[in-house]
Write a protein that holds these residues in place. Structure first.
Motif, PDB file in Angstrom:
ATOM      1  N   SER A 415       0.844  -1.207   0.000  1.00  0.00           N
ATOM      2  CA  SER A 415       0.000   0.000   0.000  1.00  0.00           C
ATOM      3  C   SER A 415       0.875   1.253   0.000  1.00  0.00           C
ATOM      4  CB  SER A 415      -0.927  -0.016   1.221  1.00  0.00           C
ATOM      5  OG  SER A 415      -0.171  -0.014   2.422  1.00  0.00           O
ATOM      6  N   GLU A 419       1.045   3.729  -3.134  1.00  0.00           N
ATOM      7  CA  GLU A 419       0.633   5.107  -2.846  1.00  0.00           C
ATOM      8  C   GLU A 419       1.644   6.099  -3.437  1.00  0.00           C
ATOM      9  OE1 GLU A 419      -0.891   7.795   0.938  1.00  0.00           O
ATOM     10  OE2 GLU A 419      -0.112   5.779   1.254  1.00  0.00           O
ATOM     11  N   LYS A 423       0.496   8.417  -6.592  1.00  0.00           N
ATOM     12  CA  LYS A 423       0.505   9.877  -6.400  1.00  0.00           C
ATOM     13  C   LYS A 423       1.428  10.553  -7.394  1.00  0.00           C
ATOM     14  CE  LYS A 423      -0.954  10.225  -1.588  1.00  0.00           C
ATOM     15  NZ  LYS A 423      -0.616  10.699  -0.236  1.00  0.00           N
ATOM     16  N   CYS A 590      -5.522   4.801  -2.176  1.00  0.00           N
ATOM     17  CA  CYS A 590      -5.326   6.178  -2.643  1.00  0.00           C
ATOM     18  C   CYS A 590      -5.890   6.405  -4.041  1.00  0.00           C
ATOM     19  CB  CYS A 590      -3.847   6.539  -2.619  1.00  0.00           C
ATOM     20  SG  CYS A 590      -2.856   5.543  -3.759  1.00  0.00           S
TER      21      CYS A 590
END
Length: 895
Positions: A415, A419, A423, A590
């Motif tokens: 994760s 992420e 991003k 996310c």
């Protein structure tokens, strides 16, 4: 009772060839006491028929009459009510149950006894007797001449014995041998008696003559008894000798049995030992692989996998009863448990290290993808980890706690890794959308030539496989968006700080390409990770069939879990499909926020982008749901689609709101209203985007809302317009709307297209009549007076005799409108109309032609009134219809 019995026999039964055997005085149970008699009878003729007859005494005289008769064979049950206690009540079960109460217990018992005897003799014990004393049923009726049955009247039944066929034949032969056997029966009987006496004497003499032979026979019998005694003595001696032999044989048999039992036990013991050795012995190579096997090489992983499977087989062997109490078995089981625990710890530690290493390796590749709109590929890492899939399955079946811990660690490491990657990926997408960096500007700087627009447009409609559009329509739209309408009003769709004039088709196509690329990168990433999780963690993705609910799927998955997990697996674990979804949700937590942020940015850049996003997102959601409606990707994209739909609805609402707030200059003519032009631009763009799209229904609903708002706002502006007449505003704008809808051919707006055409036609006619007014005003007033007189009842040919409307007055009015004056008035009217109409819609010639037709209509009306009201006067207008056509044509050409 005897007298009654004789009377019944004489009066009722003898005439019917019946014999009365037993009688009982009864009345029906529970009713008013009305006595009657139940009689047991037999017929005198053969075959014998046995009946039970109910006889009742007549009310009018001292005689009896036969009331009801039942055949004894129809009697099913005789119920005496109580076999111990004396009771006069009894039941007879024929076609129904008849309940009786006898006058005395003795009569009841006598009658039942008679019925029992008749049943024994004629019905072969067919009737059931219940609650009847056994003594009563066990009574036998001896045959004899003087024996009385049932009061002495059953004697004939018991004495009579039917002859068989042979007896009948012998009697017939005897009777044939005697001439007077029939004519003189007494003599024939006496003759038979004499012959019987002779035979008896002969029998006695024969017996006396055989006495000597009997004595000889008795002597032989005595000698035979002596021989039997001697044989018995010999047999006794033989039996004693055999008894000793029997004892010896018994000892030998017992010894053989013990030997056989010992051999059987040895065989069974050997079988048990072989079973334990074969099933609970782990090879040394497997033990070494479990303790020190290499978990980094493919060969080492394969050896560890084989060793782990062998260990699991040894631990899961089904022991026979009593094996678990053996000390050696307990020791071996403990050794297996220690090996399992040791290998499980080593495997979990190694896999955790692999998870951590992946995070470091993937971080080094982020810099390579930072400038590109692509996501790093995790396939190599998945390929390496899938080598451990069988070991993960082993861990899941043997130590669920460590399996669960590995699952949690994997989710934590991945994760954080995803992420960072996602991003960074979305940051690059935002930069390329806004062009805020050098790379973004380089990407965003697209040529405005037609070829470039064509390429981007084809990219737009080719990416999803569902959208098709016309390049020429997009280019035309680009030209329109940079024309007069952009200069007249600011964009009603602008929701940010950017001016709508800065946006064109290429900019929106660029956004659409970026958004499609974002979704195209995310989709395979999620699907690949989900497929890896299913294979690596051995979580099956069950495809639910149509009609199967979620609860059923979970129950099926729950069964699979209970079969594969050991006792260490918690019973509250949900289905494996839910576990995959939960893991995906945590790993990619996310994605949804980042997608929502990207959507918000696109909506801020240009609210028209919500159209692109709605189509693209709907297509990807539709694709994901076809694969698995309950998957993480389908659920996440579905949630994001809700946000996109809200932005789309917000875009429509803002357009409608700004339509209400539009302000028109009071010093210049109105022309085509800004929101009418914006609706045309919106519809053209939407049609190119939504063609063959899944969410066409949402666009149709938006069309209906927008077009109604446009209609209402056009009427509102027309009512408030001061410089431009109301009819001109309505006519021009509804003509533009009608032309737009006709060109785009939007099926859901067919009714609105017809309405726009009607409004355009009505207001065109209204404006023509209003602007044209009365070009021949005085002449028009004159003929209005003529029509008023006619309406009052004056005949048309008599109107010329009215002082105010005679021929002289008519000629005077006509002279005031020579051709030159008419042409001058039409020229002024043309200039006035030209000032009212805008150049964009190019309706001047249409309006002018309509005015010409209206003027000619008025002219023909006046000519008709002159012909009807002033016949033969020779009065005509000073100009003709041809003059009117020439005037209008020359005026239009001069301007």
């Amino acid at each position: 009772m005897t007298a009654i019995k004789h009377a019944l026999q004489r009066d009722i039964f003898t005439p019917n060839d019946e014999r009365l055997l037993s009688i009982v005085n009864v009345c029906k149970a529970g009713k008013k006491k009305r006595n009657c008699f139940l009689c047991a009878t037999v017929t005198t003729e053969r075959p014998v028929q046995v009946n039970v007859v109910k006889v009742k005494k007549s009310d009018k005289g001292d005689f009896y009459k036969r009331q009801t008769a039942w055949a004894l064979r129809d009697l099913a049950v005789v119920d005496a009510k109580d076999a111990v206690k004396e009771s006069p009540e009894f039941d007879l079960h024929f076609d129904k149950v008849y309940k009786w109460v006898a006058s005395s217990t003795v009569e009841k018992n006598t009658f039942i006894s008679c019925i029992w005897k008749l049943n024994q003799r004629y019905l072969r014990k067919k009737i059931d007797f219940i609650n009847v004393s056994s003594q009563l049923l066990e009574e036998s009726v001896p045959s004899g001449e003087n024996q009385s049955v049932a009061g002495g009247d059953e004697e004939a039944v018991d004495e009579y014995q039917e002859l068989n066929a042979r007896e009948e034949q012998d009697i017939e032969i005897m009777m044939e041998g005697c001439e007077y056997a029939i004519s003189n029966a007494e003599a024939f009987a006496e003759k038979l008696s004499r012959e019987l006496q002779v035979l008896d004497g002969a029998n006695i003499q024969s017996i006396m003559a055989s006495e000597k032979q009997v004595n000889i026979l008795m002597k032989l019998l005595d000698e035979a008894l002596k021989e039997v005694d001697q044989i018995e003595l010999k047999l006794s001696s033989y039996e004693e000798m055999l008894q000793s032999v029997k004892e010896q044989m018994d000892q030998i048999s017992e010894s053989n049995h013990l030997i056989h039992l010992s051999n059987t036990n040895n065989v069974k013991l050997l079988s048990e030992i072989e079973f334990l050795v074969n099933h609970m012995d782990l090879a040394k190579g497997h033990i070494k692989a479990l303790q020190d096997g290499d978990l980094t090489s493919s060969r080492g992983i394969e050896a560890c996998t084989n060793a782990a499977d062998a260990l699991l087989q040894c631990m899961n062997v089904a022991l026979r009863p009593g094996h678990d109490m053996l000390h050696a078995v307990k020791q071996q089981q403990q050794r297996f448990s220690d090996l399992r625990e040791q290998f499980a710890r080593r495997l979990a530690s190694h896999l955790n290290s692999v998870f951590v290493q992946q995070g470091h390796d993937q971080s080094s590749t982020l810099a390579q993808h930072s400038a590109e709109l692509t996501l790093p590929n995790h396939h190599p890492f998945h390929r390496d980890l899938l080598r451990y899939a069988k070991l993960m399955e082993w861990l899941k079946n043997t130590d669920y706690g460590k399996y669960e811990g590995l699952t949690k660690n994997y989710m934590d490491y991945l994760s954080r890794l995803y992420e960072r990657e996602i991003k960074d990926f979305f940051e690059v997408a935002k930069i390329k959308m806004t062009g805020t960096t050098r790379e973004g500007k380089k990407f965003a700087t697209l040529p405005r030539k037609e070829s470039a627009v064509k390429q981007e447009t084809e990219s737009l409609h080719g990416s999803s496989g569902k959208l098709t559009g016309s390049t020429s329509s997009l280019n035309k739209l680009s030209v329109q968006s940079s024309g007069n309408r952009r200069s007249q009003s600011s964009s009603l769709l602008d929701m940010g700080n950017m001016s709508a004039s800065d946006l064109d088709v290429a900019d929106r196509t660029k956004f659409d390409k970026i958004f499609e690329q974002v979704l195209s990168e995310l989709e395979p990433l999620c699907l690949a990770e989900q497929d890896f999780i299913s294979k690596f963690f051995k979580l099956q993705q069950h495809q639910s069939t149509s009609g199967t609910t979620t609860n059923e799927v979970e129950e099926m998955d729950g069964v699979a879990l209970s079969r594969s997990y050991t006792s260490g697996v918690p019973q509250t674990v949900s289905s494996e499909k839910d576990m995959i979804r939960q893991m995906m949700t945590k790993i990619f937590r996310c994605i949804e926020p980042e997608l929502n942020n990207l959507i918000a940015l696109g909506d801020k850049i240009d609210s028209f982008n919500s159209l692109y996003m709605l189509v693209k997102m709907s297509h990807h959601v539709w694709t994901a749901q076809n694969v698995d409606p309950a998957s993480f990707l389908s659920t996440t994209l579905g949630n994001v689609l809700v946000t996109v739909k809200r932005n789309f609805d917000k875009c429509i609402s803002n357009q409608m709101k700004q339509m209400d707030e539009v302000k028109i200059s009071k010093k210049s003519k109105v022309g085509i209203l800004p929101f009418v032009a914006e609706f045309e631009e919106f519809a053209a763009l939407a049609e190119s985007i939504f063609k063959n799209a899944e969410r066409r229904g949402d666009l149709d609903k938006a069309y209906i809302k927008l077009i109604r708002a446009v209609f209402d706002s056009v009427e509102k502006v027309a009512n408030e317009s001061q410089k431009t007449p109301r009819d001109v505003v309505m006519m021009e704008n509804f003509h533009h709307i009608f032309a737009t809808l006709s060109r785009l051919k939007i099926s859901c707006l067919e009714a609105e297209k017809k309405e726009a055409k009607q409004k355009y036609t009505d207001h065109l006619q209204s404006y023509v009549i209003y602007s044209l007014g009365q070009p021949l005003e005085k002449l028009n007033h004159f003929f209005e007076g003529v029509e008023a007189r006619v309406a009052q009842g004056i005949r048309e040919e008599e109107v010329s005799y009215q002082l105010a409307f005679n021929k002289q007055e008519l000629r005077k009015v006509i002279k005031e409108y020579p051709g030159k004056e008419v042409k001058k008035g039409l020229d002024n009217l043309y200039k006035k109309v030209d000032k009212h109409l805008c150049e964009e819609e190019n309706l001047l010639q249409v309006v002018w032609h309509s005015m010409q037709d209206e003027f000619i209509r008025q002219y023909k009306h006046f000519e008709g009134l002159i012909a009807r009201c002033y016949p033969g006067s020779g009065i005509t207008m000073e100009f003709t219809i041809q003059d009117i056509l020439d005037y209008c044509s020359s005026i239009a050409q001069s301007h």
